[in-house]
Write a protein that holds these residues in place. Structure first.
Motif, short mmCIF file in Angstrom:
data_model
loop_
_atom_site.label_atom_id
_atom_site.label_comp_id
_atom_site.label_asym_id
_atom_site.label_seq_id
_atom_site.Cartn_x
_atom_site.Cartn_y
_atom_site.Cartn_z
N ILE A 62 34.60 -32.79 -30.56
CA ILE A 62 35.32 -32.22 -29.42
C ILE A 62 36.76 -32.04 -29.88
CG2 ILE A 62 36.10 -32.56 -27.04
CD1 ILE A 62 33.72 -34.45 -26.66
N ALA A 63 37.21 -30.79 -29.94
CA ALA A 63 38.54 -30.54 -30.49
C ALA A 63 39.33 -29.59 -29.60
CB ALA A 63 38.42 -29.94 -31.89
N ASP A 64 40.58 -29.97 -29.37
CA ASP A 64 41.52 -29.05 -28.76
C ASP A 64 41.74 -27.93 -29.77
OD1 ASP A 64 43.46 -27.94 -27.09
OD2 ASP A 64 45.05 -29.25 -27.82
N HIS A 65 42.07 -26.74 -29.29
CA HIS A 65 42.29 -25.66 -30.26
C HIS A 65 43.68 -25.70 -30.86
CE1 HIS A 65 42.15 -22.02 -32.47
NE2 HIS A 65 43.19 -21.56 -31.82
N GLY A 66 44.71 -25.82 -30.04
CA GLY A 66 46.09 -25.79 -30.53
C GLY A 66 46.51 -27.17 -31.01
N LEU A 67 46.49 -27.36 -32.33
CA LEU A 67 46.77 -28.67 -32.92
C LEU A 67 47.87 -28.58 -33.97
CD1 LEU A 67 43.04 -29.66 -33.49
CD2 LEU A 67 44.59 -30.75 -31.84
N GLY A 69 49.36 -29.52 -37.72
CA GLY A 69 48.67 -29.62 -38.99
C GLY A 69 48.17 -28.28 -39.47
N GLN A 70 47.38 -28.29 -40.52
CA GLN A 70 46.91 -27.07 -41.16
C GLN A 70 45.71 -26.43 -40.47
OE1 GLN A 70 48.53 -25.66 -43.87
NE2 GLN A 70 50.03 -27.21 -43.27
N VAL A 71 44.87 -27.24 -39.80
CA VAL A 71 43.60 -26.76 -39.27
C VAL A 71 43.65 -26.77 -37.74
CG1 VAL A 71 41.10 -27.15 -39.24
CG2 VAL A 71 42.42 -27.71 -41.30
N GLN A 72 43.29 -25.64 -37.11
CA GLN A 72 43.20 -25.54 -35.66
C GLN A 72 41.77 -25.85 -35.22
OE1 GLN A 72 45.99 -24.86 -33.60
NE2 GLN A 72 46.86 -25.35 -35.59
N GLY A 73 41.55 -25.99 -33.93
CA GLY A 73 40.23 -26.36 -33.41
C GLY A 73 39.12 -25.42 -33.81
N ALA A 74 39.34 -24.11 -33.65
CA ALA A 74 38.30 -23.13 -34.01
C ALA A 74 38.02 -23.14 -35.50
CB ALA A 74 38.70 -21.74 -33.55
N GLU A 75 39.06 -23.38 -36.31
CA GLU A 75 38.86 -23.47 -37.77
C GLU A 75 38.06 -24.72 -38.12
OE1 GLU A 75 42.91 -21.42 -39.43
OE2 GLU A 75 43.09 -23.35 -38.41
N LEU A 76 38.32 -25.81 -37.42
CA LEU A 76 37.54 -27.03 -37.64
C LEU A 76 36.07 -26.77 -37.31
CD1 LEU A 76 37.31 -30.06 -38.32
CD2 LEU A 76 37.87 -30.52 -35.92
N ALA A 77 35.83 -26.05 -36.22
CA ALA A 77 34.45 -25.72 -35.84
C ALA A 77 33.77 -24.92 -36.93
CB ALA A 77 34.44 -24.94 -34.52
N GLU A 78 34.48 -23.96 -37.51
CA GLU A 78 33.94 -23.12 -38.58
C GLU A 78 33.66 -23.95 -39.83
OE1 GLU A 78 32.36 -19.98 -39.55
OE2 GLU A 78 33.14 -19.72 -37.56
N PRO A 104 30.64 -18.50 -33.47
CA PRO A 104 29.43 -18.30 -32.66
C PRO A 104 28.78 -19.59 -32.15
CG PRO A 104 29.36 -16.98 -34.66
CD PRO A 104 30.58 -17.83 -34.76
N ALA A 105 28.78 -20.64 -32.91
CA ALA A 105 28.07 -21.85 -32.50
C ALA A 105 28.91 -22.80 -31.66
CB ALA A 105 27.56 -22.59 -33.74
N ALA A 106 30.20 -22.51 -31.49
CA ALA A 106 31.06 -23.43 -30.74
C ALA A 106 30.92 -23.20 -29.24
CB ALA A 106 32.51 -23.24 -31.17
N HIS A 107 31.07 -24.27 -28.49
CA HIS A 107 31.03 -24.23 -27.03
C HIS A 107 32.46 -24.39 -26.53
CE1 HIS A 107 26.66 -24.55 -27.09
NE2 HIS A 107 26.87 -25.30 -28.14
N PHE A 108 32.76 -23.82 -25.39
CA PHE A 108 34.13 -23.83 -24.86
C PHE A 108 34.19 -24.62 -23.56
CE2 PHE A 108 37.69 -21.90 -22.48
CZ PHE A 108 38.71 -22.17 -23.39
N LEU A 109 35.20 -25.48 -23.45
CA LEU A 109 35.46 -26.23 -22.23
C LEU A 109 36.92 -26.00 -21.87
CD1 LEU A 109 34.34 -28.26 -20.15
CD2 LEU A 109 35.07 -30.10 -21.68
N ALA A 110 37.14 -25.27 -20.78
CA ALA A 110 38.50 -24.89 -20.38
C ALA A 110 39.25 -26.09 -19.82
CB ALA A 110 38.44 -23.77 -19.35
N LYS A 111 40.52 -26.18 -20.21
CA LYS A 111 41.42 -27.18 -19.62
C LYS A 111 42.05 -26.56 -18.39
CE LYS A 111 42.97 -29.66 -23.73
NZ LYS A 111 44.16 -29.91 -24.57
N PRO A 112 42.29 -27.31 -17.37
CA PRO A 112 41.97 -28.73 -17.23
C PRO A 112 40.51 -28.91 -16.84
CG PRO A 112 43.11 -27.98 -15.27
CD PRO A 112 43.03 -26.80 -16.21
N TRP A 113 39.83 -29.85 -17.48
CA TRP A 113 38.44 -30.14 -17.15
C TRP A 113 38.37 -31.42 -16.34
CZ3 TRP A 113 38.39 -34.75 -19.48
CH2 TRP A 113 39.02 -34.91 -20.72
#
Length: 142
Positions: A62-67, A69-78, A104-113
Motif C-alpha cells: 500500500i503506497a502513497d503516490h507522492g513520496l 526519495g527517488q521512487v514514487q508510488g506508481a513506480e514502486l508498483a511497476e 495496469p495491475a495497481a489498484h487505486f484508493l482515493a484520499k481521504p479514505w
C-alpha cells in the motif's frame, strides 16, 4: 481504536509506504488491528530495499503516490510487478488515478479514505470473495 472487522490469516506482511507520519501509523495500526502483519516506511526507496532483503513474503503493498526519495508510488508498483508479479499493490493519493498514470495491475484508493474503505480494499485483494468477519466493537485489546 476499534475496527469491527477481522481478516483471515494473511501469508506474509503488508508493506505500507506513506510519508505523512500520522497517516502511516494510522494505516499500520488499522491493518494490525484487523489481523495483518505490517511494516511501514516513509519512502518507497526504503520499502524496496526492505522487500529485496527480507525473508518475509510481501503479501500486499500500500503506497502513497507522492513520496520523497527517488521512487514514487506508481513506480514502486511497476518495479514490484516486474519482480513479484503476484503481489497486489494499492496506490493511494489525493490526486486522481488518471493523473498518476497507474500501472495496469495497481489498484487505486482515493484520499481521504475511511477505515472501512481501507480494510475492504485489502480484504478484496487478499481474500477475494471472503468478506471480513465482523467482531464486536467492545473486543478488548490484547
Amino acid at each position: 481504536m476499534d475496527v469491527n472487522f477481522r481478516l483471515l490469516p494473511i501469508n506474509g506482511e503488508i508493506v505500507i509506504v506513506e510519508d505523512e507520519p500520522l497517516l502511516r501509523e494510522l494505516t499500520r495500526e488499522i491493518l494490525s488491528e484487523v489481523g495483518a502483519e505490517c511494516v511501514a516506511f516513509s519512502t518507497a526507496d526504503d520499502a524496496l530495499i526492505h522487500m529485496l532483503t527480507s525473508d518475509t513474503r510481501c503479501a500486499l503493498i500500500i503506497a502513497d503516490h507522492g513520496l520523497p526519495g527517488q521512487v514514487q508510488g506508481a513506480e514502486l508498483a511497476e518495479l514490484a510487478r516486474g519482480r513479484w508479479p503476484e503481489t497486489p499493490v494499492i496506490i493511494t493519493s489525493g490526486w486522481t488515478d488518471t493523473f498518476i498514470g497507474l500501472p495496469p495491475a495497481a489498484h487505486f484508493l482515493a484520499k481521504p479514505w475511511s477505515l472501512e474503505e481501507l480494510v475492504m480494499a485489502v480484504a478484496n485483494l487478499l481474500q477475494p470473495g471472503v468478506p471480513p468477519t465482523e467482531t464486536s466493537v467492545d473486543t478488548p485489546r490484547q
